[in-house]
Write a protein that holds these residues in place. Structure first.
Motif, PDB file in Angstrom:
ATOM      1  N   SER A   1       0.832  -1.210   0.000  1.00 27.32           N
ATOM      2  CA  SER A   1       0.000   0.000   0.000  1.00 27.32           C
ATOM      3  C   SER A   1       0.862   1.254   0.000  1.00 27.32           C
ATOM      4  O   SER A   1       0.604   2.202  -0.752  1.00 27.32           O
ATOM      5  CB  SER A   1      -0.950   0.000   1.200  1.00 27.32           C
TER       6      SER A   1
ATOM      7  N   ASP B   1       1.614  -5.677  -9.412  1.00 26.46           N
ATOM      8  CA  ASP B   1       1.591  -6.187  -8.039  1.00 26.46           C
ATOM      9  C   ASP B   1       1.968  -7.671  -8.104  1.00 26.46           C
ATOM     10  O   ASP B   1       1.198  -8.506  -8.586  1.00 26.46           O
ATOM     11  CB  ASP B   1       0.182  -5.993  -7.457  1.00 26.46           C
TER      12      ASP B   1
ATOM     13  N   LYS C   1       3.900 -13.870   2.004  1.00 28.02           N
ATOM     14  CA  LYS C   1       3.260 -15.065   1.427  1.00 28.02           C
ATOM     15  C   LYS C   1       4.304 -16.061   0.908  1.00 28.02           C
ATOM     16  O   LYS C   1       4.995 -16.693   1.680  1.00 28.02           O
ATOM     17  CB  LYS C   1       2.291 -14.625   0.343  1.00 28.02           C
TER      18      LYS C   1
HETATM   19  C1  LIG Z   1      -2.128  -9.115  -4.573  1.00 31.62           C
HETATM   20  C2  LIG Z   1      -1.943  -8.516  -3.205  1.00 31.62           C
HETATM   21  N1  LIG Z   1      -1.512  -7.248  -3.083  1.00 31.62           N
HETATM   22  C3  LIG Z   1      -1.327  -6.678  -1.882  1.00 31.62           C
HETATM   23  C4  LIG Z   1      -1.557  -7.376  -0.723  1.00 31.62           C
HETATM   24  C5  LIG Z   1      -1.309  -6.758   0.625  1.00 31.62           C
HETATM   25  O1  LIG Z   1      -1.006  -5.397   0.602  1.00 31.62           O
HETATM   26  P1  LIG Z   1      -0.170  -4.750   1.787  1.00 31.62           P
HETATM   27  O2  LIG Z   1       1.260  -5.189   1.613  1.00 31.62           O
HETATM   28  O3  LIG Z   1      -0.335  -3.288   1.607  1.00 31.62           O
HETATM   29  O4  LIG Z   1      -0.731  -5.238   3.083  1.00 31.62           O
HETATM   30  C6  LIG Z   1      -2.008  -8.718  -0.805  1.00 31.62           C
HETATM   31  C7  LIG Z   1      -2.292  -9.569   0.362  1.00 31.62           C
HETATM   32  O5  LIG Z   1      -2.404  -9.340   1.470  1.00 31.62           O
HETATM   33  C8  LIG Z   1      -2.185  -9.282  -2.076  1.00 31.62           C
HETATM   34  O6  LIG Z   1      -2.621 -10.553  -2.195  1.00 31.62           O
END
Ligand SMILES: Cc1ncc(COP(=O)(O)O)c(C=O)c1O
Length: 395
Positions: free
Chosen positions: A85, A188, A214
């Motif tokens: 984010s 992403d 992950k």
């Molecule tokens: C595709 C994807 N983008 C972002 C995130 C998480 O975002 P952040 O790192 O801001 O918590 C996730 C999972 O939590 C995800 O599956």
């Protein structure tokens, strides 16, 4: 058949206690993380403030170089942040929308936190968001996505693999289309890095961002940001801080951006998270993502076969080339079944619209695939899930 990768099982303590099939959410902790966190504490305890000059200050870049190897980037083109984010906000802060180029294009199956960032910035009316719809809640038609990207598009933030369904998007085609019309892409890679091999240079993406929670088995607090090398010096992020300064310890009153990837940093980094994450990166780099994918493909195919034999409906894409490392299984009571599975030490999760998400990783044995499907079948047939009927997603 011998599975060479099973030798890694002993490096992951939680595999002794559970059937751990949730690497799309929180990868198992490597045993080595204990030692890394101990190193961090030792360094602080014995070197004190000198630790900054002895490595800590450079860690967002040196650790970024380890991630770079996983995503096919050059050293010096990845920096570490806390999460995706903040990386998305930082990227957006590099741009000034104009009335002629002010559109953000993403799909409705993008990770919600990413959408929140763009939505919040669009509130002042200077950005417009075009959301590409899915017909089935699982996939996004490529043609529809490509058509939405036009001369007014500024940025296309999209997921390589969709978090909910495991659908693997055509990053090359989307990037080519964006570049044809003068837009940039933010890929992403959270759900692909560490399980689907790719190379940011071959894909020619402008930015890539993901985290370590992950498939990288690196734990929370270690997000990464890749910026295309030839783009770096053209950009001046407004989300910034002293680590982005050319000479931070000169404490000048005006910002002079560092002439390299450091200009994409801001304030003090999360040092313990970076120590912890390295244990995961080292294992992934040692095994190689190609080898992980080979096993993942075999095991996800086997899972689909087992689920169908047990009478379940598989909602994730059927074609191996169109999915990442996750299989989703639908059932009207998927949330309650998930809750009962977890109670029985089968660690999976549930997402509305997709069902039970199950992800084998390089440390998963074939026997565990049979065990989880058998357990789901028993829970369904005995209605043992009925006690959890009000369940939703727990994590
Ligand atoms: C595709 C994807 N983008 C972002 C995130 C998480 O975002 P952040 O790192 O801001 O918590 C996730 C999972 O939590 C995800 O599956």
């Amino acid at each position: 058949m011998t599975d060479e990768l099973l030798k890694w099982r002993s490096e992951f303590p939680i595999l002794d206690q559970t059937v751990y099939l949730i690497s799309h959410s929180l990868g198992a902790m490597p045993r080595e993380t204990y030692a890394r966190l101990n190193d961090y504490a030792d360094t602080w305890a014995t070197r004190g403030v000198r630790a900054w000059a002895e490595g800590w200050w450079d860690m967002p870049v040196t650790v970024g170089n380890e991630v770079a190897q996983i995503i096919g980037a050059d050293a010096g083109s990845v920096v570490m942040h806390q999460n995706v984010s903040i990386c998305q906000s930082l990227i957006l802060s590099c741009f000034e929308p104009t009335p002629k180029r002010n559109k953000i294009v993403y799909s409705e199956l993008n990770f919600p936190s990413v959408m929140y960032v763009y939505e919040a910035h669009a509130r002042d009316g200077r950005l417009r968001i075009e959301t590409v719809a899915s017909d089935d809640g699982i996939t996004i038609p490529l043609e529809r996505f490509l058509e939405a990207i036009d001369e007014e598009t500024l940025l296309v933030p999209f997921s390589h693999v969709l978090f909910k369904s495991g659908f693997l998007q055509n990053a090359k085609a989307i990037t080519e289309r964006a570049h044809e019309v003068g837009a940039m892409v933010v890929l992403d890679t959270y759900q692909s890095a560490g399980t689907v091999p790719f190379n940011v240079k071959e894909l020619e993406v402008d930015f890539a961002t993901g985290g370590s929670v992950k498939w990288l088995c690196g734990g929370p607090g270690a997000g990464y940001l890749y910026v295309r090398p030839d783009l770096q010096l053209q950009l001046q992020p407004k989300t910034t801080g002293w680590m982005a300064h050319e000479a931070p310890f000169a404490f000048e009153t005006e910002l002079r951006y560092a002439p390299d990837i450091r200009r994409f940093l801001h304030g003090s980094p999360s040092i313990p998270a970076l120590y912890a994450a390295q244990s995961g990166y080292r294992i992934i780099n040692e095994i190689g993502v190609q080898n992980i994918r080979k096993k993942s493909t075999r095991q996800t195919e086997r899972l689909i076969e087992l689920a169908r034999e047990a009478g379940f409906v598989v909602t994730s894409p059927q074609d191996t080339a169109s999915r990442g490392g996750t299989i989703t299984i639908a059932h009207d009571d998927a949330a309650a079944i998930t809750k009962e599975l977890i109670r029985r030490e089968f660690i999976v999760d549930y997402r509305p619209g997709a069902g039970v998400r199950i992800s084998p990783h390089f440390y998963t044995s074939d026997e565990e695939l049979e065990l989880v499907v058998n357990e789901m079948k028993t829970i369904r047939d005995t209605r043992a899930y009925a006690v959890h009927e009000t369940a939703g997603a727990a994590f």
